[in-house]
Design an enzyme around this catalytic site. Structure first.
Site, PDB file in Angstrom:
ATOM      1  N   TRP A   1       0.815  -1.226   0.000  1.00  0.00           N
ATOM      2  CA  TRP A   1       0.000   0.000   0.000  1.00  0.00           C
ATOM      3  C   TRP A   1       0.848   1.277   0.000  1.00  0.00           C
ATOM      4  CZ3 TRP A   1      -4.985   1.808  -0.056  1.00  0.00           C
ATOM      5  CH2 TRP A   1      -5.178   3.112   0.428  1.00  0.00           C
TER       6      TRP A   1
ATOM      7  N   ASP B   1      -0.317   9.113   0.610  1.00  0.00           N
ATOM      8  CA  ASP B   1       0.182  10.468   0.352  1.00  0.00           C
ATOM      9  C   ASP B   1       1.693  10.579   0.097  1.00  0.00           C
ATOM     10  OD1 ASP B   1      -2.297  10.495   1.568  1.00  0.00           O
ATOM     11  OD2 ASP B   1      -1.744  11.866   3.168  1.00  0.00           O
TER      12      ASP B   1
ATOM     13  N   TRP C   1       2.030   9.525  10.247  1.00  0.00           N
ATOM     14  CA  TRP C   1       1.179  10.038   9.180  1.00  0.00           C
ATOM     15  C   TRP C   1       1.850  11.205   8.454  1.00  0.00           C
ATOM     16  CZ3 TRP C   1      -4.549   9.794  11.388  1.00  0.00           C
ATOM     17  CH2 TRP C   1      -4.849   8.436  11.642  1.00  0.00           C
ATOM     18  N   SER C   2       1.056  11.871   7.615  1.00  0.00           N
ATOM     19  CA  SER C   2       1.661  12.793   6.648  1.00  0.00           C
ATOM     20  C   SER C   2       2.343  14.005   7.261  1.00  0.00           C
ATOM     21  CB  SER C   2       0.607  13.234   5.645  1.00  0.00           C
ATOM     22  OG  SER C   2       0.428  12.174   4.729  1.00  0.00           O
TER      23      SER C   2
HETATM   24  C1  FRU Z   1      -4.728  11.734   3.609  1.00  0.00           C
HETATM   25  C2  FRU Z   1      -4.469  11.180   5.002  1.00  0.00           C
HETATM   26  C3  FRU Z   1      -3.821  12.219   5.891  1.00  0.00           C
HETATM   27  C4  FRU Z   1      -3.134  11.380   6.922  1.00  0.00           C
HETATM   28  C5  FRU Z   1      -2.664  10.201   6.109  1.00  0.00           C
HETATM   29  C6  FRU Z   1      -2.645   8.892   6.857  1.00  0.00           C
HETATM   30  O1  FRU Z   1      -4.833  10.725   2.657  1.00  0.00           O
HETATM   31  O2  FRU Z   1      -5.687  10.729   5.577  1.00  0.00           O
HETATM   32  O3  FRU Z   1      -4.719  13.161   6.428  1.00  0.00           O
HETATM   33  O4  FRU Z   1      -2.066  12.033   7.555  1.00  0.00           O
HETATM   34  O5  FRU Z   1      -3.545  10.108   4.997  1.00  0.00           O
HETATM   35  O6  FRU Z   1      -2.073   7.881   6.091  1.00  0.00           O
END
Ligand code: FRU
Length: 540
Positions: free
Chosen positions: A19, A22, A81-82
Site C-alpha cells: 500500500w 500520500d 502520518w503525513s
Molecule cells: C490523507 C491522510 C492524511 C493522513 C494520512 C494517513 O490521505 O488521511 O490526512 O495524515 O492520509 O495515512
C-alpha cells in the site's frame, strides 16, 4: 511479470509491493530529489503507516532506500502520518509529521537527519521533545494533522499550518516558532471555511504573478499571490489570495466550493498532494496520490495499491485567476518511437487510429482547431457542474461541436475505451465554453470498478486559440492536461482486453461539425529505471 501484472505502471512512481498513499516531505537537497510516502510495509491495504523513502537525480528514475520513519513511539503507535520537509537556515532539512497514538489522537512531531552531510539523508532521528504540538483546547484530537512546509516571516519566526476541523469547519491552524521545537498557536487560524469539513494535507505557498519561475515557500514580496490548498471530499481544492506576513492575514479571492469557481488541481483522481520548491531548476513541483478504482480484494490479489502522479510543475496561469500544471520536462527523456501528423481533418462521426506506438505506455499531444463554432449548442445557465455535464453528454453521444478527442487504452473493436474529449457550447453570441471530459464508463469489461466520469471547464477561447490535450497513458492510469495545463483530469482504468500490446489509440469526432487536428504527436514511452532497496552490508 508483465503478463500477470497488466496494471502496474512503467513510468509512474510506485513501490515494488504493498500500500502507498500520500506523498510526504518532498525536497531537493544537495543534488538529490527526495520523496517520502505513506506506506504499509505488510499489505496492500492501509495500515502500519511508515514513511518509506526514495531518491532520484531527475524525478524519473528512482532508487528505493530503507524506511525513514517507522512507528516506534507511543505518540505514533497507529502510524507516522503525513507531513512535510523544511530546509532550515543552517541548510539542515527538518521533517514535521503527524503521529497518531493508539486512540488515533494526533500529535505533530519533528525528525532531523542523523548526518546532514549525507545527501541521501538515509537515517532520521526523532526529536526527544516529541510530541511538539498536542491537540489541546478546542482542537479535535482526531482531526488534527498533516503539517505543511514551514515559512519564515519578517520577524524571523517560523510559521506552519496544520489541517483540522473545529466546530464542523475546515481550518488551517497556524503556529509560530523561533527554534522549530517550541510552537505557539496563533490567535486566529490562517483560514477557515464553513462550507467544508476536515482539511487534510494543507499546502500554502507563493506563486509569481507574471514570472515563469516557482518561488521558495518563504518568499513574501514582489508580484505574488499565495495559494492555499486543502484536501477534502476526495479532491484537492485551492484558493488564491494575498498574504500579509506581518499580521498573518490571508484574504482570498474566492471561497472553497463557491459556485462557479470550485478550483481543483485535478478533476479526476488526485488527492493529498504536496508541492515543494526545486531550487535546482527554480520551479515548484507538485506530487499527488492517485488511488485505485479497483476493489480492495483485487488490490490484495495484485499485491499493491496506489500510484503517485507524474510530478507537475505548477505556476499561476496568464489570467492570474487559476493555476496551470505541466508534467516535468525530464519525463520527455523516456519518449522513444514517435508518430506524428499535421493538419488532418477529423470528419464528423469518424474514428482515426494512431498506429505504431505502444498505446498502453505512451505520451500524446494533440491540438484541435475549430471552425463552424456558430453551430455550437447553447449553454444553459443552470449547467454549473462540469462532471454532470460530461455524464449526460457522454462520448458516444452526438453533439454539434464535439465530442472530439482521444480514445485511449481501447480494444481493437472499441468495446473497451477510455474517452478523453472536449465539447464546445455557446454562452453569448461570440463567447464559448469548453468542457473537458474523461469518460471511464466503457473502460473495462470488468465489473466492480469505480467507472465515474469526470469533467472540468477549460478556460480557452476556441475562436482565437487551439484546444490542446496531452495525455500520459501508463497501463492503468490516464493523466490528461487540457488547454496547456489549465484543466487536469486523472483517471484509473483496468481494461480486460486492451492491455499491453492489445491496447490501441484513436482520435475521434462524434460532433456534427468537422474539426481539424492541427498537430498530433504520440510517443512510445520507455520504462523508468528503478533500483530496489540496497540492503546494508553486515560488517564482517
Ligand atoms: C490523507 C491522510 C492524511 C493522513 C494520512 C494517513 O490521505 O488521511 O490526512 O495524515 O492520509 O495515512
Amino acid at each position: 511479470t508483465v503478463s500477470n501484472q497488466p496494471y502496474r505502471t512503467a513510468f509512474h512512481f510506485q513501490p515494488p509491493t504493498n500500500w502507498m498513499n500520500d506523498p510526504n516531505g518532498p525536497m531537493y537537497y544537495k543534488g538529490v530529489y527526495h520523496l517520502f510516502y505513506q506506506y504499509n510495509p505488510y499489505s496492500a491495504i492501509w495500515g502500519n503507516i511508515t514513511w518509506a523513502h526514495s531518491i532520484s537525480y531527475d524525478l524519473v528514475d528512482w532508487i528505493h532506500l530503507e524506511h525513514a520513519l517507522s512507528p516506534t513511539e507511543p505518540y505514533e503507535a497507529n502510524g507516522c502520518w503525513s507531513g512535510s520537509a523544511t530546509i532550515l537556515l543552517d541548510e539542515k532539512p527538518a521533517i514535521l509529521y503527524t503521529g497518531a497514538n493508539s486512540k488515533n489522537q494526533q500529535f505533530q512531531n519533528l525528525a532531523l537527519p542523523k548526518n546532514k552531510s549525507d545527501p541521501l539523508l538515509k537515517e532520521w532521528i526523532k526529536s526527544p521533545q516529541n510530541p511538539l504540538i498536542a491537540p489541546v483546547d478546542d482542537i479535535e484530537p482526531l482531526n488534527f494533522r498533516d503539517p505543511t512546509t514551514a515559512w519564515l516571516g519578517p520577524d524571523r519566526l517560523w510559521r506552519v499550518i496544520v489541517g483540522g476541523e473545529i466546530g464542523g469547519r475546515g481550518v488551517a491552524i497556524l503556529y509560530h516558532s523561533e527554534d522549530f521545537v517550541n510552537w505557539t498557536r496563533s490567535k486566529s487560524p490562517l483560514h477557515t471555511s464553513n462550507e467544508t469539513g476536515m482539511w487534510e494535507c494543507p499546502d500554502f505557498y507563493p506563486v509569481s504573478i507574471n514570472g515563469s519561475n516557482g518561488l521558495d515557500t518563504s518568499v513574501q514580496d514582489g508580484l505574488i499571490k499565495h495559494v492555499l490548498k486543502a484536501s477534502f471530499n476526495d479532491n484537492d481544492h485551492y484558493v488564491l489570495g494575498s498574504y500579509i506576513p506581518g499580521t498573518d492575514t490571508y484574504s482570498v479571492e474566492t471561497n472553497f466550493l463557491s459556485n462557479g469557481s470550485d478550483m481543483r488541481y485535478d478533476y479526476g483522481k488526485f488527492y493529498a498532494s504536496k508541492s515543494f520548491y526545486d531550487s535546482n531548476k527554480k520551479r515548484r513541483i507538485l506530487w499527488g496520490w492517485i488511488k485505485e478504482s479497483d476493489s480492495e480484494a483485487d488490490d490484495t490479489t495484485k499485491g499493491w495499491s496506489g500510484l503517485q502522479s507524474i510530478p507537475r510543475s505548477i505556476l499561476l496561469g496568464e489570467s492570474g485567476r487559476q493555476l496551470v500544471q505541466w508534467p516535468i520536462k525530464e519525463l520527455e527523456k523516456l519518449r522513444t518511437k514517435q508518430v506524428s501528423f499535421d493538419d488532418v481533418n477529423l470528419k464528423s462521426g469518424s474514428v482515426l487510429e494512431v498506429p505504431g506506438i505502444t498505446a498502453a505506455q505512451a505520451d500524446i499531444e494533440i491540438s484541435f482547431r475549430l471552425s463552424g463554432l456558430k453551430e455550437a449548442e447553447e449553454m444553459n445557465v443552470s449547467w454549473i457542474d462540469p462532471r454532470l455535464l460530461c455524464e449526460e453528454n457522454e462520448a458516444l453521444g452526438r453533439g454539434a461541436v464535439g465530442p472530439f478527442g482521444l480514445l485511449v487504452l481501447a480494444s481493437k473493436d472499441l468495446t473497451e475505451q477510455t474517452a478523453v474529449y472536449f465539447r464546445v457550447f455557446r454562452k453569448q453570441y461570440d463567447k464559448y465554453v469548453v468542457l473537458m471530459c474523461s469518460d471511464q464508463s466503457r473502460s473495462s469489461l470488468r465489473e466492480g470498478l469505480d467507472k465515474t466520469t469526470y469533467g472540468a471547464f477549460v478556460d480557452v477561447d476556441p475562436l482565437r486559440e487551439m484546444i490542446s490535450l496531452r495525455s500520459l497513458i501508463d497501463h492503468s492510469i490516464v493523466e490528461s492536461f487540457g488547454g496547456d495545463g489549465k484543466a487536469c483530469i486523472t483517471a484509473r482504468v483496468y481494461p480486460k482486453m486492451a492491455i499491453n500490446q492489445e491496447a490501441h489509440l484513436y482520435a475521434f469526432n462524434n460532433g456534427s461539425m468537422d474539426v481539424r487536428i492541427s498537430r498530433l504527436s504520440a510517443w512510445s514511452m520507455k520504462r523508468a529505471q528503478v533500483v530496489p532497496i540496497q540492503k546494508r552490508r553486515k560488517p564482517p
